[in-house]
Every structure is written in C-alpha cells, then in structure tokens.
Design a protein around this motif. Structure first.
Motif, short mmCIF file in Angstrom:
data_model
loop_
_atom_site.label_atom_id
_atom_site.label_comp_id
_atom_site.label_asym_id
_atom_site.label_seq_id
_atom_site.Cartn_x
_atom_site.Cartn_y
_atom_site.Cartn_z
N ASN A 327 19.04 -49.23 13.75
CA ASN A 327 17.90 -48.51 14.03
C ASN A 327 18.12 -47.05 13.69
N GLU A 328 17.42 -46.59 12.70
CA GLU A 328 17.69 -45.10 12.14
C GLU A 328 17.24 -44.18 13.20
N HIS A 329 16.55 -44.48 14.09
CA HIS A 329 16.14 -43.28 15.26
C HIS A 329 17.51 -43.20 16.14
N PHE A 330 18.34 -44.32 16.46
CA PHE A 330 19.30 -44.28 17.42
C PHE A 330 20.58 -44.16 16.75
N CYS A 331 20.71 -44.48 15.29
CA CYS A 331 22.02 -44.55 14.66
C CYS A 331 22.99 -43.06 14.84
#
Length: 398
Positions: A327-331
């Motif tokens: 997930n790019e928001h939590f990576c």
C-alpha cells in the motif's frame, strides 16, 4: 639487358657524331639491305626484352597513362575556362556547403574523386559527423572512440601493415639497375604523401573502417548468443564488427572460465546499444542511486556466475519488503537499509526471482551457487525501460 641497350644507343649516337662527315664510298649503297635487317633484329630483340620485364613495363605504362590523363584533365579545365562554362567550384561558399551537406556518404565519396579541391572538402569532419551520428550513434560511445584511438596507434606503430610496402621493396631492386635510386625514392615518397594526405584520425576514416567491418568496436548485446535461455533480459559487453552484406553484426564475447572466445553472427541492430557507463566488464560499478531507490523503480544490476566471469547487466524492478503489503500510503520500504530486487521474468518461488542488497554498505554480494550481484543503475529514460519491455520473453522462465 634494358640498361645495356640504352647504353649501346648512347654510344652509337656519340660515335656517329665523332666521325668525319665525308661522302660514303660507292659500295656502301649495296649494304643498305643488311642495315635494314640489323635494325629489325635489334628492335625485335628489344621488344622481347621488354616483354620479359613485365613488371617494369607495366609500371612505366601506368606512369605514362597517368601523365596523359593529367594532360587531358588540364586541357579540359583550360577549355572550360576559355568557354566560360561554370563548374561546381564556382558556386558561392554557402551554396556549395549546402549541396555537400545534402549528399549521402556514397555521394560524398563520388564527389571526392572529381578533383583535389573537392576531395579535401568532401572529407571534412563537419560533413561526416552527421552521417556518423545517424548510422552509428546508437551503438558507439566513449569506449568505441577510445578503441578507435588504440586501433590507430597500433596501425601507425606497425609499418609492415601498410599495404604496398612489401611489393615496393620487391621491385625497387629491379628498377635500381635502370633508373637512379634517388629518382625512384622521390616517386615513392610523393606517392605516399598522396595516399597519406587524408589523416587516419578523420571521421570519414572511422566511418569507412566501421562500414567495411575492419574495426571491431566495443558495445553491448542484449540476450547474447541468439537469445540463449541463460541470458534472457541481460546485456553483455562484446566486440562488434559490421557486415555490410547482411546489415548485421558479428559479436565476439571475451573468454571466461573454461569457455574460449564465443563469436555470434547475424546480430541485429535492435539487440545492440552503446555502453551506458564506462565501467569495465570485470569491475564493480560504483552505485550512486542506492539512497533514492523506491519500490517500482526500474533498474539494471551487475550479475555474474562466478568470480572468473565478466559482469552482465540484468533488468529488474525494486520490490517491497516482505513486511510491507504494497500500500503506497503506508509503505516505508524506501526508508529501510535493505532493498528488494525482483526479476519477474522468473516464476514465483524461483531462486532467481528475488534478491536483496544493503543500500548503506553495498558491495559485491552472493555465492557460487546463486552468483554474485554487483553495482546498480537506476533507469531514468523511458526509452531504456521500453527497450527492456520489448525484449520480455513470451514464456515465464523457471
């Protein structure tokens, strides 16, 4: 024999002038028949001698023909000047340069034989830079230029490699008994100057050496050895020679391990590229992009089977850590010291599918079983990325 005959004629001429000019006796007219036979026999003997000296006569006749052609050319030029006709050299400087700039390489070479003035113009570097860039620009780089300089240095250091030297040495001895040696040497030196008037380091010389295939230049080959399964999505250093009959290349790969030199024929243009970096194939590339690598970045990484092998550049993508769900928001993978590399041309679970490196302390990593990973290049150009996608295999590798 020819020297003897020339000396004999000179002696007869001097001897005849030294004789008193007195009337011949009456019986001299009866010997005219014998005089004619004598001269016929002498001429026929001279012809036979010249036929035996085939090399000499051929050389003499070539000189005479060149002299006569020069006279004819001079007469033509005089006729043109007298008649007031306009030649190409009468064009304004800018117009002439524009015409020459539109010519193809073959057109420039044909125009160069018109006269000495056109020869110098048509072999100028600024005219050939465009042709060099258009045909060879995508496969040559700094390594090829350095290779060309080494090629010229080796050529200049070996006088025996100059064509015609061995032949000249053979017939110099034969001619020295007829003509003075100083005269022969002056002719040879003038001929060499004419041949060497165009410097070897000119762009046209480089272009023609590559076109003829005489110059093997360094470049890189995608999917070497006809796309062998062990080299899919890789790019290796090789020496290339152009074959103008097939418009393809011969690739010569350096020996490594127990393997001797491998030569691959019929390499197409779309499988070649100029080396993007100047790092030699056996040296570790110093990576300057490790701190900015993020999941999804396209990269090339050095890899070799063992320490004796040269590196090849292999295509891959930066992946996510096992603890990241993608997930790019939590990576937070870009903050980790470990960088995951994925080679998606291999099936999931294959030992070649994934590899990891340390971005803080990167050096050659690996073992004799899985091979050794070296330096990394981050691909910034869309053209480079598109090229690798064009080479993607139709079947997933195991």
């Amino acid at each position: 024999m020819l020297f003897f005959l020339i000396s004999f004629f000179s002696f007869l001429l001097l001897f005849s002038k030294s004789l008193p000019l007195q009337a011949l006796p009456p019986w001299a007219s009866d010997t005219s028949f014998f005089s004619i036979l004598f001269w016929e026999e002498l001429v026929s003997h001279l012809v036979r001698s010249l036929r035996n000296c085939k090399a000499i006569t051929t050389w003499v006749f070539s000189i005479l023909s060149k002299m006569s052609s020069k006279k004819r050319c001079g007469a033509k030029v005089e006729n043109v000047e007298e008649s007031g006709e306009m030649s190409v050299l009468d064009l304004p400087e800018l117009a002439l340069e524009c015409v020459l700039g539109k010519l193809s390489p073959a057109g420039l070479l044909n125009m160069a034989v018109v006269c000495n003035a056109m020869r110098e113009r048509c072999r100028s570097d600024h005219l050939w830079e465009r042709h060099m860039r258009e045909k060879w620009g995508r496969v040559i780089g700094c390594a090829a230029r350095k290779g060309w300089e080494l090629y010229l240095a080796s050529k200049n250091e070996s006088p025996g490699s100059i064509p015609g030297i061995a032949k000249q040495k053979r017939w110099i001895g034969a001619l020295s008994c007829v003509w003075p040696l100083s005269w022969i040497k002056s002719k040879i030196d003038s001929g060499r100057k004419r041949r060497d008037s165009s410097p070897d380091d000119s762009i046209v010389s480089w272009y023609l050496s590559m076109e003829s295939g005489k110059f093997w230049f360094p470049a890189q080959v995608y999917n070497r050895e006809h796309g062998h399964v062990g080299f899919i999505l890789s790019c290796y250093d090789a020496e290339l020679s152009y074959d103008n009959h097939t418009d393809t290349f011969h690739a010569r790969y350096p020996p490594h391990g127990r393997r001797t030199i491998v030569i691959e024929e019929g390499v197409q243009w779309d499988r070649l590229r100029a080396p993007p970096v100047e790092t030699p194939a056996h040296d570790l590339h110093i990576s300057n992009c490790l701190n900015e690598l993020c999941p999804g970045d396209h990269i090339e990484i050095q890899w070799r089977r063992n320490k004796e092998f040269p590196y090849g550049w292999w295509y891959g993508i930066v992946g996510h850590l096992e603890s990241c769900d993608g997930n790019e928001h939590f990576c937070r993978c870009h903050l980790s010291d470990m960088v995951i590399l994925e080679f998606n041309q291999y099936t999931p679970g294959s030992r070649w599918r994934r590899a990891s490196i340390n971005r803080k302390d990167h050096h050659e990593e690996g073992n004799e079983t899985d091979g050794f990973y070296g330096g990394i290049r981050k691909l910034q150009s869309k053209d480079e990325i598109s090229k690798w996608k064009q080479l993607w295999p139709t079947d997933i590798l195991e």
